[in-house]
Design an enzyme around this catalytic site. Structure first.
Site, PDB file in Angstrom:
ATOM      1  N   LYS A 239      -5.507  -8.947  -1.549  1.00 17.25           N
ATOM      2  CA  LYS A 239      -5.657  -8.052  -2.722  1.00 17.25           C
ATOM      3  C   LYS A 239      -6.215  -8.903  -4.250  1.00 17.25           C
ATOM      4  O   LYS A 239      -6.695  -8.593  -5.094  1.00 17.25           O
ATOM      5  CB  LYS A 239      -4.710  -7.383  -3.128  1.00 17.25           C
ATOM      6  CG  LYS A 239      -4.131  -6.151  -1.974  1.00 17.25           C
ATOM      7  CD  LYS A 239      -5.193  -5.127  -1.943  1.00 17.25           C
ATOM      8  CE  LYS A 239      -5.133  -4.468  -0.517  1.00 17.25           C
ATOM      9  NZ  LYS A 239      -3.648  -4.182  -0.340  1.00 17.25           N
TER      10      LYS A 239
ATOM     11  N   ASP B 219       7.156  -5.278  -3.451  1.00 16.55           N
ATOM     12  CA  ASP B 219       5.887  -5.562  -2.908  1.00 16.55           C
ATOM     13  C   ASP B 219       4.822  -5.588  -3.966  1.00 16.55           C
ATOM     14  O   ASP B 219       4.608  -4.569  -4.716  1.00 16.55           O
ATOM     15  CB  ASP B 219       5.483  -4.263  -2.018  1.00 16.55           C
ATOM     16  CG  ASP B 219       4.201  -4.213  -1.274  1.00 16.55           C
ATOM     17  OD1 ASP B 219       3.260  -5.298  -1.577  1.00 16.55           O
ATOM     18  OD2 ASP B 219       3.906  -3.255  -0.669  1.00 16.55           O
TER      19      ASP B 219
ATOM     20  N   TRP C 129       1.996   3.158   0.185  1.00 18.46           N
ATOM     21  CA  TRP C 129       2.723   1.749   0.662  1.00 18.46           C
ATOM     22  C   TRP C 129       4.258   1.921   0.497  1.00 18.46           C
ATOM     23  O   TRP C 129       4.778   1.225   1.801  1.00 18.46           O
ATOM     24  CB  TRP C 129       2.209   0.546  -0.010  1.00 18.46           C
ATOM     25  CG  TRP C 129       0.628   0.529   0.215  1.00 18.46           C
ATOM     26  CD1 TRP C 129      -0.322   0.583  -0.641  1.00 18.46           C
ATOM     27  CD2 TRP C 129       0.042   0.285   1.323  1.00 18.46           C
ATOM     28  NE1 TRP C 129      -1.509   0.592  -0.251  1.00 18.46           N
ATOM     29  CE2 TRP C 129      -1.261   0.258   1.186  1.00 18.46           C
ATOM     30  CE3 TRP C 129       0.203   0.129   2.751  1.00 18.46           C
ATOM     31  CZ2 TRP C 129      -2.480  -0.039   2.012  1.00 18.46           C
ATOM     32  CZ3 TRP C 129      -0.689  -0.160   3.716  1.00 18.46           C
ATOM     33  CH2 TRP C 129      -1.992  -0.070   3.367  1.00 18.46           C
TER      34      TRP C 129
HETATM   35  C1  LIG Z   1      -2.779  -3.288   0.948  1.00 17.18           C
HETATM   36  C2  LIG Z   1      -1.421  -3.075   0.914  1.00 17.18           C
HETATM   37  C3  LIG Z   1      -0.632  -3.303   1.608  1.00 17.18           C
HETATM   38  C4  LIG Z   1      -0.821  -3.716   3.086  1.00 17.18           C
HETATM   39  O1  LIG Z   1      -1.275  -4.945   3.250  1.00 17.18           O
HETATM   40  P1  LIG Z   1      -1.701  -5.367   4.759  1.00 17.18           P
HETATM   41  O2  LIG Z   1      -1.499  -6.920   4.561  1.00 17.18           O
HETATM   42  O3  LIG Z   1      -2.810  -4.691   5.156  1.00 17.18           O
HETATM   43  O4  LIG Z   1      -0.709  -5.135   5.782  1.00 17.18           O
HETATM   44  C5  LIG Z   1       0.974  -3.096   1.322  1.00 17.18           C
HETATM   45  N1  LIG Z   1       1.184  -2.794   0.005  1.00 17.18           N
HETATM   46  C6  LIG Z   1       0.325  -2.647  -0.965  1.00 17.18           C
HETATM   47  C7  LIG Z   1       0.810  -2.445  -2.069  1.00 17.18           C
HETATM   48  C8  LIG Z   1      -1.000  -2.880  -0.856  1.00 17.18           C
HETATM   49  O5  LIG Z   1      -2.023  -2.773  -1.781  1.00 17.18           O
END
Ligand SMILES: *Cc1c(COP(=O)(O)O)cnc(C)c1O
Length: 355
Positions: free
Chosen positions: A191, A167, A100
């Site tokens: 998540k 993030d 990511w």
């Molecule tokens: C799943 C995830 C993403 C991507 O998320 P989307 O909503 O599918 O774009 C980005 N960063 C992390 C750390 C993730 O676990």
């Protein structure tokens, strides 16, 4: 019986949240209308948006500190671009700790120069780089708090002296942190907070307005802030489910209470990975994520037997990501301690059978 859901995302949510959400689909707030068929400008929908936004700020301990919450669309993946669009004038610094972060770096490069301050790619991202320096003249520093795929988590965040964007898709609301260390936090809901379809962005307003480019409205944080996260039709249902989950978390005692449970689950599962001679952990021990435990079989010949055992025990989705192989037990907030115990029992059953 409900499965023990170890899915990495979309993932397990509290059962009571599911129940309330399904009721809202049929008849919301006694309106004799569904939540998904009313105007987002109606009093009831606005209340959902406002409650979700303020709960997020409250749970993170950011009240009165100049932060606002937005619920946007486009996933965390769109934030990779939006962060750079809104903050990158000349140069940005990124820590590369996995898939990511790498994707975030790729998008930022569209907008300007990116300095990768350190990377753990040399060891398939199984650790967190710890000694690096952040250029003082960078516009911001970007970091990924939890690496969902590789199962590593940042325990200590640097003092940067420049704005820090994080993030937190896979560990927001899971542990106590000084969230005011960050100037921008984003997290895809699916998540640890809700269904897919919305992304929480928590932003300190005073970091905006410093780039010279014209920002298209839908990519402009300010446009969304000015319209209280309703610049266009927001994903009200996804925000509602997130609101219910945040309410559930608050009633439970907030982040301190959930952190205790998350530690308990992680101790059970990592304890067994370390004790059981048939398994080995993937991530460096000091960087292990309580959210995503990645591990492999020592002897691949036991794969079919183990897969049958965990499936028979009612476990859903224990498969590792293809870039790591093996197994990944995702233990987000709503996964019960009971489910973690079932996984441990299954690992012990394998040992009895083949060990
Ligand atoms: C799943 C995830 C993403 C991507 O998320 P989307 O909503 O599918 O774009 C980005 N960063 C992390 C750390 C993730 O676990």
């Amino acid at each position: 019986m409900k499965k023990h859901n170890f899915s990495a995302g979309p993932c397990v949510l509290p059962q009571e949240v599911m129940k309330k959400a399904s009721e809202a689909i049929l008849n919301f707030n006694g309106l004799d209308l569904s939540l998904i068929e009313i105007s987002h400008r109606s009093k009831d929908a606005i209340e959902v948006m406002e409650t979700a936004r303020s709960l997020a700020i409250e749970l993170l301990g950011l009240e009165g500190k100049g932060y606002k919450a937005l619920f946007l669309q486009g996933g965390a993946s769109l934030q990779f671009l939006m962060v750079a669009y809104n903050l990158l004038e000349k140069k940005a610094a990124y820590l590369n700790t996995g898939t990511w972060s790498s994707k975030a770096i790729k998008e930022a490069k569209i907008m300007g120069e990116v300095v990768e301050v350190a990377s753990s790619k040399d060891a398939n991202f199984n650790y967190i780089p710890k000694s690096y320096s952040i250029p003082e003249d960078a516009d911001y520093f970007h970091i990924t708090s939890n690496n969902t795929i590789f199962g590593t988590q940042i325990k200590e965040f640097p003092d940067t002296g420049i704005p820090m964007a994080c993030d937190m898709s896979s560990d927001i609301f899971s542990r106590q942190l000084d969230f005011s260390k960050f100037d921008l936090i984003y997290a895809g809901a699916q998540k640890n907070m809700g269904p897919s379809g919305t992304t929480l962005v928590v932003i300190r307003e005073d970091i905006l307005g410093k780039v010279s480019r014209t920002i298209p409205s839908m990519l402009d944080y300010k446009a969304h802030l000015d319209k209280d996260s309703m610049f266009n039709t927001p994903p009200v249902f996804a925000v509602y489910v997130s609101m219910l989950t945040l309410q559930w978390l608050k009633d439970l005692g907030g982040i301190p209470a959930i952190e205790k449970l998350n530690r308990e689950k992680a101790a059970l599962v990592y304890g067994e990975i370390d004790r059981n001679p048939l398994f080995k952990g993937f991530a460096a021990v000091e960087d292990r994520s309580p959210m995503n435990a990645t591990f492999n079989l020592v002897n691949e010949a036991h794969k079919d037997t183990f897969d049958t055992l965990w499936k028979e025990a009612g476990i859903n989705n224990l498969n590792g990501h293809r870039s790591v192989g093996g197994y990944r037990a995702s233990m987000y907030n709503a996964l019960s301690v009971e489910s973690a115990k079932v996984l441990v029992e299954v690992m012990q059953q394998l040992e009895k059978k083949v060990g």
